[in-house]
Scaffold this motif. Structure first.
Motif, PDB file in Angstrom:
ATOM      1  N   LEU A   1       0.912  -1.139  -0.121  1.00  0.00           N
ATOM      2  CA  LEU A   1      -0.070   0.065   0.034  1.00  0.00           C
ATOM      3  C   LEU A   1       0.841   1.205   0.036  1.00  0.00           C
ATOM      4  O   LEU A   1       1.915   1.279   0.675  1.00  0.00           O
ATOM      5  CB  LEU A   1      -0.798  -0.132   1.337  1.00  0.00           C
ATOM      6  N   PHE A   2       0.616   2.208  -1.068  1.00  0.00           N
ATOM      7  CA  PHE A   2       1.644   3.448  -1.047  1.00  0.00           C
ATOM      8  C   PHE A   2       3.022   2.857  -1.220  1.00  0.00           C
ATOM      9  O   PHE A   2       3.194   2.327  -2.015  1.00  0.00           O
ATOM     10  CB  PHE A   2       1.170   4.154   0.406  1.00  0.00           C
ATOM     11  N   THR A   3       3.870   3.452  -0.182  1.00  0.00           N
ATOM     12  CA  THR A   3       5.230   3.159  -0.147  1.00  0.00           C
ATOM     13  C   THR A   3       5.618   2.131   0.532  1.00  0.00           C
ATOM     14  O   THR A   3       6.937   2.232   0.998  1.00  0.00           O
ATOM     15  CB  THR A   3       6.137   4.540  -0.207  1.00  0.00           C
ATOM     16  N   PHE A   4       4.892   1.321   1.375  1.00  0.00           N
ATOM     17  CA  PHE A   4       5.095   0.538   2.477  1.00  0.00           C
ATOM     18  C   PHE A   4       5.934  -0.705   2.085  1.00  0.00           C
ATOM     19  O   PHE A   4       5.746  -1.820   2.333  1.00  0.00           O
ATOM     20  CB  PHE A   4       3.840  -0.139   3.196  1.00  0.00           C
ATOM     21  N   GLY A   5       7.006  -0.455   1.458  1.00  0.00           N
ATOM     22  CA  GLY A   5       7.800  -1.543   0.883  1.00  0.00           C
ATOM     23  C   GLY A   5       9.054  -1.216   0.151  1.00  0.00           C
ATOM     24  O   GLY A   5       9.189   0.005  -0.034  1.00  0.00           O
ATOM     25  N   ASN A   6      10.187  -1.979   0.041  1.00  0.00           N
ATOM     26  CA  ASN A   6      11.262  -1.553  -0.624  1.00  0.00           C
ATOM     27  C   ASN A   6      11.941  -2.775  -1.081  1.00  0.00           C
ATOM     28  O   ASN A   6      11.944  -3.911  -0.581  1.00  0.00           O
ATOM     29  CB  ASN A   6      12.075  -0.899   0.270  1.00  0.00           C
ATOM     30  N   VAL A   7      12.773  -2.811  -2.275  1.00  0.00           N
ATOM     31  CA  VAL A   7      13.527  -3.823  -2.992  1.00  0.00           C
ATOM     32  C   VAL A   7      14.828  -2.976  -3.160  1.00  0.00           C
ATOM     33  O   VAL A   7      15.203  -1.927  -3.613  1.00  0.00           O
ATOM     34  CB  VAL A   7      12.824  -4.027  -4.493  1.00  0.00           C
ATOM     35  N   SER A   8      15.874  -3.980  -2.938  1.00  0.00           N
ATOM     36  CA  SER A   8      17.167  -3.644  -3.420  1.00  0.00           C
ATOM     37  C   SER A   8      17.837  -4.676  -4.126  1.00  0.00           C
ATOM     38  O   SER A   8      17.445  -5.708  -4.270  1.00  0.00           O
ATOM     39  CB  SER A   8      18.187  -3.483  -2.076  1.00  0.00           C
ATOM     40  N   ALA A   9      18.860  -4.133  -4.880  1.00  0.00           N
ATOM     41  CA  ALA A   9      19.549  -5.094  -6.076  1.00  0.00           C
ATOM     42  C   ALA A   9      21.058  -4.838  -5.819  1.00  0.00           C
ATOM     43  O   ALA A   9      21.355  -3.489  -5.741  1.00  0.00           O
ATOM     44  CB  ALA A   9      19.157  -4.761  -7.302  1.00  0.00           C
ATOM     45  N   ALA A  10      21.760  -6.005  -5.583  1.00  0.00           N
ATOM     46  CA  ALA A  10      23.399  -5.753  -5.170  1.00  0.00           C
ATOM     47  C   ALA A  10      24.219  -6.132  -6.561  1.00  0.00           C
ATOM     48  O   ALA A  10      23.736  -6.892  -7.516  1.00  0.00           O
ATOM     49  CB  ALA A  10      23.542  -6.568  -4.119  1.00  0.00           C
ATOM     50  N   ASP A  11      25.316  -5.498  -6.550  1.00  0.00           N
ATOM     51  CA  ASP A  11      26.406  -5.874  -7.574  1.00  0.00           C
ATOM     52  C   ASP A  11      27.522  -6.463  -6.602  1.00  0.00           C
ATOM     53  O   ASP A  11      28.036  -5.531  -5.886  1.00  0.00           O
ATOM     54  CB  ASP A  11      26.864  -4.616  -8.389  1.00  0.00           C
ATOM     55  N   ARG A  12      27.816  -7.671  -6.537  1.00  0.00           N
ATOM     56  CA  ARG A  12      28.702  -8.195  -5.438  1.00  0.00           C
ATOM     57  C   ARG A  12      30.118  -7.555  -5.875  1.00  0.00           C
ATOM     58  O   ARG A  12      31.011  -7.662  -4.999  1.00  0.00           O
ATOM     59  CB  ARG A  12      28.652  -9.618  -5.546  1.00  0.00           C
ATOM     60  N   GLU A  13      30.453  -7.697  -7.122  1.00  0.00           N
ATOM     61  CA  GLU A  13      31.894  -6.941  -7.181  1.00  0.00           C
ATOM     62  C   GLU A  13      32.161  -5.758  -6.848  1.00  0.00           C
ATOM     63  O   GLU A  13      33.349  -5.470  -6.575  1.00  0.00           O
ATOM     64  CB  GLU A  13      32.265  -7.117  -9.075  1.00  0.00           C
ATOM     65  N   LEU A  14      31.042  -4.786  -7.082  1.00  0.00           N
ATOM     66  CA  LEU A  14      31.085  -3.522  -6.692  1.00  0.00           C
ATOM     67  C   LEU A  14      31.248  -3.180  -5.271  1.00  0.00           C
ATOM     68  O   LEU A  14      31.404  -2.044  -4.504  1.00  0.00           O
ATOM     69  CB  LEU A  14      30.360  -2.461  -7.382  1.00  0.00           C
ATOM     70  N   GLY A  15      30.511  -4.167  -4.583  1.00  0.00           N
ATOM     71  CA  GLY A  15      30.150  -4.119  -3.169  1.00  0.00           C
ATOM     72  C   GLY A  15      29.291  -3.251  -2.768  1.00  0.00           C
ATOM     73  O   GLY A  15      29.340  -2.802  -1.580  1.00  0.00           O
ATOM     74  N   VAL A  16      28.194  -2.952  -3.428  1.00  0.00           N
ATOM     75  CA  VAL A  16      27.095  -1.838  -3.239  1.00  0.00           C
ATOM     76  C   VAL A  16      25.584  -2.523  -3.757  1.00  0.00           C
ATOM     77  O   VAL A  16      25.790  -3.748  -4.231  1.00  0.00           O
ATOM     78  CB  VAL A  16      27.389  -0.668  -3.990  1.00  0.00           C
ATOM     79  N   PHE A  17      24.975  -1.937  -3.080  1.00  0.00           N
ATOM     80  CA  PHE A  17      23.284  -2.221  -3.733  1.00  0.00           C
ATOM     81  C   PHE A  17      22.757  -0.899  -3.951  1.00  0.00           C
ATOM     82  O   PHE A  17      23.162   0.005  -3.254  1.00  0.00           O
ATOM     83  CB  PHE A  17      22.644  -2.883  -2.520  1.00  0.00           C
ATOM     84  N   ALA A  18      21.650  -1.009  -4.713  1.00  0.00           N
ATOM     85  CA  ALA A  18      20.793   0.219  -4.907  1.00  0.00           C
ATOM     86  C   ALA A  18      19.475  -0.228  -4.146  1.00  0.00           C
ATOM     87  O   ALA A  18      18.928  -1.402  -4.267  1.00  0.00           O
ATOM     88  CB  ALA A  18      20.435   0.245  -6.339  1.00  0.00           C
ATOM     89  N   ILE A  19      18.921   0.819  -3.632  1.00  0.00           N
ATOM     90  CA  ILE A  19      17.694   0.628  -2.601  1.00  0.00           C
ATOM     91  C   ILE A  19      16.715   1.883  -2.852  1.00  0.00           C
ATOM     92  O   ILE A  19      17.254   3.012  -3.299  1.00  0.00           O
ATOM     93  CB  ILE A  19      18.002   0.428  -1.438  1.00  0.00           C
ATOM     94  N   LYS A  20      15.418   1.723  -2.743  1.00  0.00           N
ATOM     95  CA  LYS A  20      14.631   2.750  -2.865  1.00  0.00           C
ATOM     96  C   LYS A  20      14.712   3.802  -2.027  1.00  0.00           C
ATOM     97  O   LYS A  20      15.097   3.673  -0.908  1.00  0.00           O
ATOM     98  CB  LYS A  20      13.168   2.079  -2.590  1.00  0.00           C
ATOM     99  N   PRO A  21      14.573   5.112  -2.584  1.00  0.00           N
ATOM    100  CA  PRO A  21      14.776   6.376  -1.432  1.00  0.00           C
ATOM    101  C   PRO A  21      13.623   6.157  -0.539  1.00  0.00           C
ATOM    102  O   PRO A  21      12.611   5.676  -0.777  1.00  0.00           O
ATOM    103  CB  PRO A  21      14.540   7.422  -2.506  1.00  0.00           C
ATOM    104  N   SER A  22      13.616   6.922   0.635  1.00  0.00           N
ATOM    105  CA  SER A  22      12.642   6.952   1.696  1.00  0.00           C
ATOM    106  C   SER A  22      11.786   7.952   1.117  1.00  0.00           C
ATOM    107  O   SER A  22      11.676   9.058   0.844  1.00  0.00           O
ATOM    108  CB  SER A  22      13.267   7.256   2.855  1.00  0.00           C
ATOM    109  N   GLY A  23      10.337   7.153   1.395  1.00  0.00           N
ATOM    110  CA  GLY A  23       9.447   8.296   1.208  1.00  0.00           C
ATOM    111  C   GLY A  23       8.748   8.577  -0.094  1.00  0.00           C
ATOM    112  O   GLY A  23       7.858   9.586  -0.300  1.00  0.00           O
ATOM    113  N   VAL A  24       9.300   8.300  -1.107  1.00  0.00           N
ATOM    114  CA  VAL A  24       8.959   8.555  -2.487  1.00  0.00           C
ATOM    115  C   VAL A  24       8.064   7.836  -2.900  1.00  0.00           C
ATOM    116  O   VAL A  24       8.116   6.868  -2.831  1.00  0.00           O
ATOM    117  CB  VAL A  24      10.244   8.731  -3.455  1.00  0.00           C
ATOM    118  N   PRO A  25       6.787   8.507  -3.193  1.00  0.00           N
ATOM    119  CA  PRO A  25       5.602   7.579  -3.672  1.00  0.00           C
ATOM    120  C   PRO A  25       5.969   6.818  -5.035  1.00  0.00           C
ATOM    121  O   PRO A  25       6.932   7.359  -6.069  1.00  0.00           O
ATOM    122  CB  PRO A  25       4.693   8.862  -4.387  1.00  0.00           C
ATOM    123  N   TYR A  26       5.528   5.548  -5.282  1.00  0.00           N
ATOM    124  CA  TYR A  26       5.777   4.878  -6.458  1.00  0.00           C
ATOM    125  C   TYR A  26       5.662   5.489  -7.706  1.00  0.00           C
ATOM    126  O   TYR A  26       6.420   5.317  -8.808  1.00  0.00           O
ATOM    127  CB  TYR A  26       5.087   3.389  -6.163  1.00  0.00           C
TER     128      TYR A  26
END
Lengths: 233, 233, 233, 233
Positions: free
Chosen positions: A25-50
């Motif tokens: 519902l609304f923005t009550f969730g989040n998904v991240s995707a990692a790049d293991r070689e770069l050692g980082v992940f991308a994640i949804k910003p906080s509170g931004v509507p879909y």
């Protein structure tokens, strides 16, 4: 040229699946995707509507939870994601939702019993429910500790995060993961469906038996054995 | 010219109805369509997402479960379909889903009591639930044995597969069938609706009476008697 | 020129509302619209899928249940409609559905208790549930007798069909009516919503009190009293 | 030039969100938007279907409930809105619905226990349920008294309307509010989701524990404390 473009896109695409699958519902969730070689992940910003999300708004964070790149604040659950990525080294994507039935089981502080083959096609144990945190953990770095609460509960039960790609956090809500963000989203939808069916099963028969061992074993082998042949349906 | 084109198309069309009717999540279901003269059926390939399905991807299998034609592996439930086609010679289509309410009854290992006319308009007995298989059957050819589990349960109850076109397999999920794949899909939707209503009926009145014999007989005759006049509503 | 065009159109329009409001699966419902001056009503033909319906396929039937005009067989529930039109002279439209929650209450053979203002805004008594017919009535002209079962139950309870525009038929499903077919469809949707809420209310509190008399009286007067001012919300 | 145009538009936009969020059937709900400087609010007219609404049909009413401008009669719940605006001076928008799960709790006359973080992210107490009115209040100016029933219940419980932006009115249905009409709509959707989950939680575990104090405190501080950092998910 943005070296993080591919995981920003994956995280964005996976996030956009959540409302389509009826998991948020609304923005009550989040998904991240990692790049293991770069050692980082991308994640949804906080509170931004879909409907205002875009790949370039995703935030890049390292496995210690430090923001590496991005104009927005990362999701408030970012530390939980970071802990899981750091400790479970074969995970490529993580999803957190407050989907209705899975969250109801989490609030009930019960693991979801394995009642049938829909469940067994995906995992061959009850879906674990980590207990609410001790008060001193709550007072500390809450989201960071949530990650350890999950990891400790798996260790205690002797579960493999590669076999069991989902957990309920007591009083809170589910987390799922997988080799990719896409697989983690798939697992969130499966969990919600299994949670719905298990709820109904107990309502229809409050002595409903768990799936018997021979069937659990069969399903495990169908998926993992030397002669595995299973592609869903 | 593909002599199987007509059943590939029928199977494809019927499969595509499942998500529209809310009966499947992702690819958790399959429909087959048979040609009795050619002695084969067309069935969904294994693990292909619904949005990538096309008629030409359907797999052609004979009634002994051997693949006759097709580039993909057939659905993992193919052997169950084959057994039913081989033994029940007037079936033209079969559907398997994990639809929510029917699957919950299957997991509860209870047949669905006949509580009303919605049920009686389609069959005049409780919807049977075949018990989970014996351990030795599970260890054997599982999907093949599932077919016999269904057939044996019908024999035990003295049911006709032409009168009762649906079954729950305990701990697993429903199968439905009919003279055509289209009718089998219709039966899956009816089953899910009846399963939903029966669940609610018991919640509202846990002493809810079964439909009385005179009404069952009336509905049976309305549909089958010499003066049958019933077209649904 | 077809003198029945206006009621065919009304019946068609109202029938097409049923799937949009989630009240029917496939063709499991029917709406009729009457012309009191012509002494006839238009009703859905039997067994025609909603996507093949058109105003000209509607069947014209008189209040004795005789088909007056039309190429198709009228709905199998036509005699019930005819009896209600003949005996309740201010009705202009009738709807029959097997909507999920209302049908579950009918199967439970319980009237729906008045638990709140959503209910009281539409009727100020429990929604009545006519008992299943006696065996000799079932053996007779079933659909015809269904009409009398409803009328007799209203007489027994001292209810006015102009105040209470809905009923459950035990073991069967709901009927609703109103001055127009459109109003009857509205009542079917209201009934389904009230049936859903009442079910949940008892699940949440199995000692939930009925609405108190002063509130029932207030709602009755708000709608009917000399100073009535109520337009829904 | 209409000096009320901005609140008419806000009220219209917010009203149109209700059916999209699945919170209303037909016209069973209303939203108002206030302009504190002008001392008025715009509210939906009574009984106008959502597809015939437009910003110019909104009615302008002052905080004593007197219509200031508009061609239609204001919603029958207008006096409740007026009382809340007059007494709670920082409210900018109010929503009333009969959404299914929240209304079921209201009909059950139970407050909604705080079972998890979905709830705690929005308020850190049980969602209050004001008792049905005394008979003499019902006999008086009903909608006007509904406003006081809400205000008195908050006073009795020592709740702040700025901390707790939602209430159930026993036997009736929910009201929510906020600094803007948009926020009030958001709160209605959150309430419905929390009501659904709490219902399921008790069904799954009828001894489900309330959220523990340390977690309630944590969530409160996460949102309100000096180091607040919370943006939903």
């Amino acid at each position: 040229m943005d070296q993080y473009q591919h995981i920003k896109q994956k995280s964005y695409d996976a996030n956009m699946q959540l409302p389509k699958l009826g998991l948020v519902l609304f923005t009550f969730g989040n998904v991240s995707a990692a790049d293991r070689e770069l050692g980082v992940f991308a994640i949804k910003p906080s509170g931004v509507p879909y409907d205002e999300l875009s790949p370039d708004k995703m935030v890049i964070v390292d496995f210690d939870g430090k923001t590496v790149s991005g104009d927005h604040r990362p999701s408030s659950d970012t530390q939980t994601h970071a802990v899981l990525y750091k400790n479970w080294v074969n995970i490529g994507g993580i999803v957190h939702t407050h989907s209705t039935f899975a969250t109801a089981w989490a609030q009930s502080q019960r693991c979801i019993p394995i009642f049938g083959t829909t469940h067994a096609d995906h995992l061959t144990v009850d879906i674990p429910c980590a207990p609410p945190m001790h008060d001193d953990m709550v007072r500390g770095d809450y989201e960071y500790q949530t990650g350890f609460q999950i990891i400790d509960h798996f260790a205690e039960l002797g579960l493999s995060y590669e076999e069991v790609e989902m957990v309920l956090v007591g009083n809170h809500a589910p987390f799922t993961w997988g080799k990719t963000a896409e697989k983690a989203v798939y697992n969130s939808a499966v969990l919600e469906s299994v949670a719905h069916m298990a709820y109904l099963t107990e309502q229809i028969n409050n002595n409903a038996p768990r799936l018997k061992d021979s069937l659990i074993k069969k399903h495990y082998e169908r998926k993992h054995g030397p002669d595995s042949y299973y592609g869903q349906a």
